[in-house]
Design an enzyme around this catalytic site. Structure first.
Site, PDB file in Angstrom:
ATOM      1  N   HIS A 212       0.833  -1.211   0.000  1.00 54.05           N
ATOM      2  CA  HIS A 212       0.000   0.000   0.000  1.00 54.05           C
ATOM      3  C   HIS A 212       0.864   1.256   0.000  1.00 54.05           C
ATOM      4  CE1 HIS A 212      -3.593   2.420   1.301  1.00 54.05           C
ATOM      5  NE2 HIS A 212      -2.622   3.186   1.811  1.00 54.05           N
ATOM      6  N   GLU A 213       1.857   1.303   0.891  1.00 54.79           N
ATOM      7  CA  GLU A 213       2.686   2.505   0.981  1.00 54.79           C
ATOM      8  C   GLU A 213       3.512   2.719  -0.290  1.00 54.79           C
ATOM      9  OE1 GLU A 213       2.094   4.609   3.160  1.00 54.79           O
ATOM     10  OE2 GLU A 213       0.870   3.305   4.435  1.00 54.79           O
ATOM     11  N   HIS A 216       1.669   4.380  -3.092  1.00 54.50           N
ATOM     12  CA  HIS A 216       1.575   5.839  -3.024  1.00 54.50           C
ATOM     13  C   HIS A 216       2.712   6.478  -3.816  1.00 54.50           C
ATOM     14  CE1 HIS A 216      -1.848   6.491  -0.484  1.00 54.50           C
ATOM     15  NE2 HIS A 216      -1.355   5.810   0.541  1.00 54.50           N
ATOM     16  N   TYR A 227      -4.465  14.637  -2.396  1.00 48.73           N
ATOM     17  CA  TYR A 227      -4.803  13.863  -1.212  1.00 48.73           C
ATOM     18  C   TYR A 227      -5.974  14.482  -0.450  1.00 48.73           C
ATOM     19  CZ  TYR A 227      -4.147  10.255   2.196  1.00 48.73           C
ATOM     20  OH  TYR A 227      -4.354   9.146   2.994  1.00 48.73           O
ATOM     21  N   GLU A 236      -5.935   6.753  -2.317  1.00 47.40           N
ATOM     22  CA  GLU A 236      -5.982   5.661  -1.341  1.00 47.40           C
ATOM     23  C   GLU A 236      -6.510   4.374  -1.970  1.00 47.40           C
ATOM     24  OE1 GLU A 236      -5.054   5.023   1.740  1.00 47.40           O
ATOM     25  OE2 GLU A 236      -4.031   6.939   1.878  1.00 47.40           O
ATOM     26  N   ASP A 294     -12.846  11.522   4.909  1.00 45.54           N
ATOM     27  CA  ASP A 294     -11.440  11.132   4.922  1.00 45.54           C
ATOM     28  C   ASP A 294     -11.160  10.273   3.690  1.00 45.54           C
ATOM     29  OD1 ASP A 294      -8.843  10.504   6.676  1.00 45.54           O
ATOM     30  OD2 ASP A 294      -9.546   8.629   5.788  1.00 45.54           O
ATOM     31  N   HIS A 296      -9.481   7.662   3.160  1.00 45.04           N
ATOM     32  CA  HIS A 296      -9.567   6.219   3.367  1.00 45.04           C
ATOM     33  C   HIS A 296     -11.016   5.744   3.273  1.00 45.04           C
ATOM     34  CE1 HIS A 296      -5.752   7.378   5.296  1.00 45.04           C
ATOM     35  NE2 HIS A 296      -5.334   6.171   4.949  1.00 45.04           N
TER      36      HIS A 296
END
Length: 394
Positions: A212-213, A216, A227, A236, A294, A296
């Protein structure tokens, strides 16, 4: 259907890594990258030794320092993925957690600081970690392994050498801060930092969190999605999509591929792809207020779209996990397969999405990508359209 070929981090053979290295060199990795050696089976027992990062080369430089021997194959005892192979670097009698075969990717110990650049993990016998968080090497094993899997996945699926496609490996730091419960990608250094977790002994270093990271970073170097608002939601969502695809690609027998995110590292309901709202926060479908949430939570429709496109709607069991994906319009959908869904999303992201892309434009981008890959009248194009309609993006 396209099948992504698993590469050296999973097979652990010199011949496979040689092929990977040749491909990476052609795709942008600096010449001189070396190949795997013989696996080491010496029992673990040596504590982590810290040396300053960059002692034998600058972080992120592809290839090895002059005179450095061929990349040896170490053994990692991870917390989340079992015993895994690690390509490392030997300097004298010491092994470094640095992988020249994947753009010199490396993992550092942040020493529970936030401003210190960290020190490179070293070891005497090339057997790393203990499988528990009590050993500081263990978190580094999970991150180094997950980063290698992601490199191999991007190369096999997209012909992409590294997160930025430039053949340069990622520098990662573990043990970042004190009681830091998360992980983050830093665009200023194209590096990733991982804390020790908000739950003692549960660092956020599982395979899907690492994937996931790193995604990005891929998004930052391609579409540059913002974002906040709907672009943030798609940012996300992209990370969850690529992390999921990478976890299936890994074919790890301990951390088996699924459509759940972070379930091994975090308490509470995991992020789901089939029914995002099951976490109590995310949305299953698009609505006009989605951009105020948010990112997410607002990523739910992107995750849901990808699952429906890959697997279809309704109840099913995949790798022992039960799923039951609904649709906004009550439609019954058939999927096109995870690999094809992933390729369509990647092409749309890297060719047609921009920093301001919203859900409506993401629909148009994926339809364009599917048309280019499969033809205007193809089943794939029709199912892309149906999957977006099923999450209320029209």
């Amino acid at each position: 259907m396209t099948t992504f070929t698993r590469l050296a981090v999973l097979l652990g053979t010199a011949a496979t890594l040689t092929a990977l290295t040749a491909t990476a060199t052609a795709a942008g990795t600096a010449p001189g990258t070396t190949t795997a050696g013989t696996a080491t089976t010496t029992p673990q027992g040596t504590a982590t030794t810290a040396t300053t990062a960059g002692t034998t080369g600058t972080a992120g430089t592809a290839g090895t320092a002059p005179g450095t021997p061929a990349t040896p194959q170490g053994t990692g005892r991870s917390q989340y993925a079992g015993t895994v192979p690690l390509s490392t670097t030997r300097v004298g009698t010491t092994y470094q957690l640095r992988d020249p075969s994947r753009g010199d990717q490396r993992t550092l110990d942040a020493l529970n600081q936030t401003s210190d650049p960290g020190v490179l993990f070293t070891d005497a016998d090339n057997v790393w970690g203990s499988g528990t968080a009590a050993n500081r090497q263990t978190a580094a094993v999970d991150v180094q392994y997950g980063t290698a899997v992601t490199w191999d996945f991007y190369l096999a699926a997209f012909g992409r050498a590294g997160v930025r496609g430039d053949g340069v490996g990622t520098t990662s730091r573990v043990h970042y801060g004190t009681n830091f419960g998360n992980a983050f990608f830093d665009g200023s250094c194209a590096c990733v930092s991982y804390g020790d977790g908000s739950v003692p002994g549960r660092p956020p270093t599982s395979l899907d969190v690492v994937g996931h990271e790193l995604a990005h970073g891929l998004t930052a170097s391609t579409a540059g999605l913002g974002y906040s608002g709907e672009p943030g939601a798609l940012n996300e969502g992209t990370s969850d999509i690529l992390a999921t695809a990478g976890e299936f690609f890994a074919d790890n027998k301990v951390d088996i591929g699924d459509y759940l995110l972070g379930e091994r590292a975090f308490d509470g309901p995991p992020h789901r792809m089939d029914r995002p709202s099951a976490d109590g926060v995310s949305r299953d479908y698009w609505s006009r207020d989605l951009g105020s949430l948010d990112p997410h939570a607002a990523s739910g429709p992107a995750r849901h779209f990808y699952y429906l496109l890959a697997e279809g709607s309704g109840p099913k069991v995949i790798n022992g996990v039960s799923y039951d994906s609904p649709t906004h319009d009550g439609s019954k959908l058939l999927g096109i397969g995870r690999e094809e869904a992933t390729l369509i999303w990647y092409r749309a992201l890297t060719r047609y999405m921009t920093s301001t892309t919203n859900y409506s434009r993401a629909r148009a981008a994926t339809l364009q990508a599917a048309t280019e890959l499969h033809g205007a009248g193809s089943v794939q194009v029709a199912r892309v359209a149906a999957a977006w309609t099923a999450v209320n993006v029209r």
